[in-house]
Design a protein around this motif. Sequence first.
Motif, PDB file in Angstrom:
ATOM      1  N   ASN A 178       4.117  11.062   1.186  1.00 51.37           N
ATOM      2  CA  ASN A 178       3.848  11.526   2.548  1.00 51.37           C
ATOM      3  C   ASN A 178       2.361  11.464   2.896  1.00 51.37           C
ATOM      4  OD1 ASN A 178       6.628  12.206   2.988  1.00 51.37           O
ATOM      5  ND2 ASN A 178       6.299  14.059   1.742  1.00 51.37           N
ATOM      6  N   GLY A 179       1.609  10.787   2.061  1.00 51.52           N
ATOM      7  CA  GLY A 179       0.182  10.618   2.327  1.00 51.52           C
ATOM      8  C   GLY A 179      -0.643  11.860   2.054  1.00 51.52           C
ATOM      9  N   PHE A 180      -1.854  11.882   2.575  1.00 51.56           N
ATOM     10  CA  PHE A 180      -2.799  12.988   2.377  1.00 51.56           C
ATOM     11  C   PHE A 180      -3.941  12.792   3.358  1.00 51.56           C
ATOM     12  CE2 PHE A 180      -3.541   9.594  -0.676  1.00 51.56           C
ATOM     13  CZ  PHE A 180      -4.849   9.244  -0.404  1.00 51.56           C
ATOM     14  N   THR A 181      -4.919  13.678   3.304  1.00 50.88           N
ATOM     15  CA  THR A 181      -6.073  13.609   4.205  1.00 50.88           C
ATOM     16  C   THR A 181      -7.353  13.439   3.399  1.00 50.88           C
ATOM     17  OG1 THR A 181      -4.990  15.008   5.853  1.00 50.88           O
ATOM     18  CG2 THR A 181      -7.390  14.844   5.979  1.00 50.88           C
ATOM     19  N   ILE A 182      -8.264  12.551   3.865  1.00 53.27           N
ATOM     20  CA  ILE A 182      -9.558  12.371   3.218  1.00 53.27           C
ATOM     21  C   ILE A 182     -10.665  12.478   4.252  1.00 53.27           C
ATOM     22  CG2 ILE A 182      -8.703  10.940   1.323  1.00 53.27           C
ATOM     23  CD1 ILE A 182      -9.766   8.478   2.876  1.00 53.27           C
ATOM     24  N   ALA A 239       0.834  -1.199   0.000  1.00 51.75           N
ATOM     25  CA  ALA A 239       0.000   0.000   0.000  1.00 51.75           C
ATOM     26  C   ALA A 239       0.873   1.254   0.000  1.00 51.75           C
ATOM     27  CB  ALA A 239      -0.917  -0.009   1.211  1.00 51.75           C
ATOM     28  N   LYS A 240       1.889   1.272   0.824  1.00 57.30           N
ATOM     29  CA  LYS A 240       2.791   2.435   0.894  1.00 57.30           C
ATOM     30  C   LYS A 240       3.537   2.632  -0.421  1.00 57.30           C
ATOM     31  CE  LYS A 240       3.480   2.031   5.901  1.00 57.30           C
ATOM     32  NZ  LYS A 240       4.452   1.720   6.974  1.00 57.30           N
ATOM     33  N   GLN A 241       3.935   1.534  -1.042  1.00 60.20           N
ATOM     34  CA  GLN A 241       4.632   1.627  -2.318  1.00 60.20           C
ATOM     35  C   GLN A 241       3.727   2.210  -3.409  1.00 60.20           C
ATOM     36  OE1 GLN A 241       7.806   1.204  -3.104  1.00 60.20           O
ATOM     37  NE2 GLN A 241       7.370   1.723  -5.247  1.00 60.20           N
ATOM     38  N   LEU A 242       2.465   1.789  -3.420  1.00 60.07           N
ATOM     39  CA  LEU A 242       1.515   2.321  -4.404  1.00 60.07           C
ATOM     40  C   LEU A 242       1.272   3.813  -4.182  1.00 60.07           C
ATOM     41  CD1 LEU A 242      -1.020  -0.634  -4.555  1.00 60.07           C
ATOM     42  CD2 LEU A 242       0.264   0.289  -6.501  1.00 60.07           C
ATOM     43  N   LEU A 243       1.200   4.248  -2.932  1.00 54.16           N
ATOM     44  CA  LEU A 243       1.022   5.675  -2.644  1.00 54.16           C
ATOM     45  C   LEU A 243       2.221   6.472  -3.150  1.00 54.16           C
ATOM     46  CD1 LEU A 243      -0.512   5.694   0.962  1.00 54.16           C
ATOM     47  CD2 LEU A 243      -1.669   6.217  -1.192  1.00 54.16           C
ATOM     48  N   LYS A 244       3.396   5.902  -2.981  1.00 53.50           N
ATOM     49  CA  LYS A 244       4.613   6.571  -3.476  1.00 53.50           C
ATOM     50  C   LYS A 244       4.573   6.687  -4.992  1.00 53.50           C
ATOM     51  CE  LYS A 244       9.669   6.281  -3.196  1.00 53.50           C
ATOM     52  NZ  LYS A 244      10.825   5.499  -2.650  1.00 53.50           N
ATOM     53  N   GLU A 245       4.177   5.606  -5.674  1.00 52.73           N
ATOM     54  CA  GLU A 245       4.083   5.619  -7.140  1.00 52.73           C
ATOM     55  C   GLU A 245       3.022   6.598  -7.620  1.00 52.73           C
ATOM     56  OE1 GLU A 245       3.362   1.652  -8.435  1.00 52.73           O
ATOM     57  OE2 GLU A 245       5.187   0.844  -7.505  1.00 52.73           O
ATOM     58  N   MET A 284      -5.628   3.211   7.920  1.00 53.21           N
ATOM     59  CA  MET A 284      -5.160   4.179   6.942  1.00 53.21           C
ATOM     60  C   MET A 284      -3.973   4.985   7.481  1.00 53.21           C
ATOM     61  SD  MET A 284      -6.898   3.611   4.228  1.00 53.21           S
ATOM     62  CE  MET A 284      -6.769   1.889   4.767  1.00 53.21           C
ATOM     63  N   LYS A 285      -4.008   5.289   8.757  1.00 56.63           N
ATOM     64  CA  LYS A 285      -2.876   5.999   9.366  1.00 56.63           C
ATOM     65  C   LYS A 285      -1.610   5.167   9.237  1.00 56.63           C
ATOM     66  CE  LYS A 285      -1.357   8.190  13.668  1.00 56.63           C
ATOM     67  NZ  LYS A 285      -1.701   8.484  15.094  1.00 56.63           N
ATOM     68  N   ASN A 286      -1.765   3.858   9.317  1.00 59.51           N
ATOM     69  CA  ASN A 286      -0.635   2.934   9.224  1.00 59.51           C
ATOM     70  C   ASN A 286       0.058   2.999   7.860  1.00 59.51           C
ATOM     71  OD1 ASN A 286       1.055   0.787  10.178  1.00 59.51           O
ATOM     72  ND2 ASN A 286      -0.166  -0.648   8.980  1.00 59.51           N
ATOM     73  N   ILE A 287      -0.691   3.421   6.813  1.00 64.13           N
ATOM     74  CA  ILE A 287      -0.068   3.531   5.482  1.00 64.13           C
ATOM     75  C   ILE A 287       0.154   4.982   5.077  1.00 64.13           C
ATOM     76  CG2 ILE A 287      -1.028   1.313   4.750  1.00 64.13           C
ATOM     77  CD1 ILE A 287      -3.086   2.851   3.061  1.00 64.13           C
ATOM     78  N   GLY A 288      -0.159   5.926   5.988  1.00 69.61           N
ATOM     79  CA  GLY A 288       0.148   7.328   5.734  1.00 69.61           C
ATOM     80  C   GLY A 288      -1.014   8.206   5.342  1.00 69.61           C
ATOM     81  N   ILE A 289      -2.251   7.697   5.428  1.00 71.16           N
ATOM     82  CA  ILE A 289      -3.426   8.478   5.064  1.00 71.16           C
ATOM     83  C   ILE A 289      -4.163   8.900   6.331  1.00 71.16           C
ATOM     84  CG2 ILE A 289      -5.646   8.467   3.857  1.00 71.16           C
ATOM     85  CD1 ILE A 289      -4.479   6.413   1.933  1.00 71.16           C
ATOM     86  N   THR A 290      -4.456  10.192   6.444  1.00 76.17           N
ATOM     87  CA  THR A 290      -5.228  10.708   7.574  1.00 76.17           C
ATOM     88  C   THR A 290      -6.704  10.724   7.206  1.00 76.17           C
ATOM     89  OG1 THR A 290      -3.393  12.095   8.318  1.00 76.17           O
ATOM     90  CG2 THR A 290      -5.601  12.679   9.108  1.00 76.17           C
ATOM     91  N   VAL A 291      -7.540  10.160   8.060  1.00 77.32           N
ATOM     92  CA  VAL A 291      -8.978  10.076   7.792  1.00 77.32           C
ATOM     93  C   VAL A 291      -9.734  10.958   8.778  1.00 77.32           C
ATOM     94  CG1 VAL A 291     -10.998   8.564   7.716  1.00 77.32           C
ATOM     95  CG2 VAL A 291      -8.783   7.729   6.896  1.00 77.32           C
TER      96      VAL A 291
END
Length: 577
Positions: free
Chosen positions: A415-419, A404-410, A440-447
Amino acid sequence: MSQYWKQGLATVASVGMIGVLLAGCGTNSTSPSGSNTSTPSGTGQTTSNSKPVEGGSITLDVTQAVPDMDPAIAFDTVSAEVGEQIYESLVTYDKGTDKIIGDLAQTYDVSSDGKTYTFHLRQGVKFSNGDPMTAEDFVFELERLLNKNMQPKPSPGSNFFLNITGAQAFYDGKAKSISGVSTPDDHTLVINLDKPQQYFIKILAMPFLSAVDPKFVNKVGNAAFDTDQAMGTGPFELQKNSQSQVVLVKNPNYWQKDSSGNQLPYLDKVTINVNANSQLDAMHWEQGQTAFMSPWLIGGDGMPSSAYPTIMNSPKYKKLVMTEPLNAIYYIGLNTKKTINGKPNPLSNVKVRQAIAYGFDRSQFVKINNGTVVPDAEPLPTTLEGYVKNLDPDAKYTYDPAKAKQLLKEAGYPNGFTIDFWNQSLDVSKKEDQAFQAMMKNIGITVNLHEVTWKDYLTKVMSGDAQSMDSAWNQDFPDASDFLNTLFNSNQAPENNLTNYSNPQVDSWLNQAQYMADASQRDTLYAKVINQTMRDAVWVPTYQLNGFWSVQSWVHGFYTSNVMYDPMQYIWVDPGH
């Protein structure tokens, strides 16, 4: 878990798909039965050898206030549970089965080409105010359904009826009437279709095309008709609808009798108290204050997850629980729009959506629900025709935070984002939200969580501007199209297709499958749809349900169904038996 919406009005159904086209001159002359046949406890119907007792009342709890009373508008299970007690359609389902029988239509005929349906209406049926029901009442309601400018809001069910000849022209404002509908007399309704549609008769069992009184609707107006001014031919009439309570009383003009000639319904009154605290709902039932808990009232599988261990481990309570598999699925929806509220939407990137899918751990949701739910990995329940047993490798997602983290980087978000994430303000929903937030926090996304009332939730997600949401679907009729075409076709956005998903190839497959008579060919196309939508990670499927009905021993005539809502017209109470 959250309250799913249909259905269904429900509007809901069984495991099989109708595999053949209606052919010849089919006639159905069966009437809904009012008998109280005895069956063993726990198999779907309460046991009683006593004569039904007329009169009395019951009290129930519901987790959310009723958003809509207008059958043309109502498209959620809470509204459907109440609306089905007030309104009736042309056809319905026989007790505890997926067999279609006449309701307000005593019989119906289908032409040999499957395109013309002739309904012979029951004579002497009246609305609860005494006005007579006629065939024109259905034409009036169909025109309301197909009025895309109806105020204060149009019907979310219009697309189900666009195969009726002339419906599209009327919907587009190019015709003042629907050419494919006629009323040769007050008790005959004829509907012509552009194309044969194998499940059309089951669409008519949904509450949308219920009989409504034109004089009454025109008098009170659409807004009042959708809130507290109901008027139908059903077993009960509405006495009160507020944010805290719904009160139904016996319709003195109801047409149906049981097999012994007793007037239905047996009950004089049904009081439904709105209480979002599911633990308190369970306590009320355990103390005998409420008659039953069901999926349509309490939400989800019908038994608060917090109460499941207590009830199912108690010999006293367990014997009062009936179960029924539900064709209902839950999912996390990811809005695919490029922008939301004028801001770029990261979820429009397929790699971001795939990252969320890989970052989701279904086992946590199963644990939160005390094992009462079944993990699901695709948009169809395992019990429905068309379910894909083996998804394509690139349509499967295992829990893999690193991937999941690799896909976010690609995708350009190292550094993630907020949804923003929307759900109902219910006990178990909040626990699921917090679990999803942590994943989601674990992969860098703030919810950012938005937990609101059922009505506000529906308003938000059906606007198309909810960035992500916890949602669900309970079938309206037994066919894969009710899930796939309704929830993924771009022409269903945003009211049903909450994610605004648009894929021309998927649309093409869905549109082809809609009118195919060959079941295997339809299954092949639907398998393509399922694999592609999973590949595009439009949803993160979470789980599917078994339904639990907890019914007091003094409640008789009750039966379970994954097709219909709770059968209050057949219920009678006798504390002595």
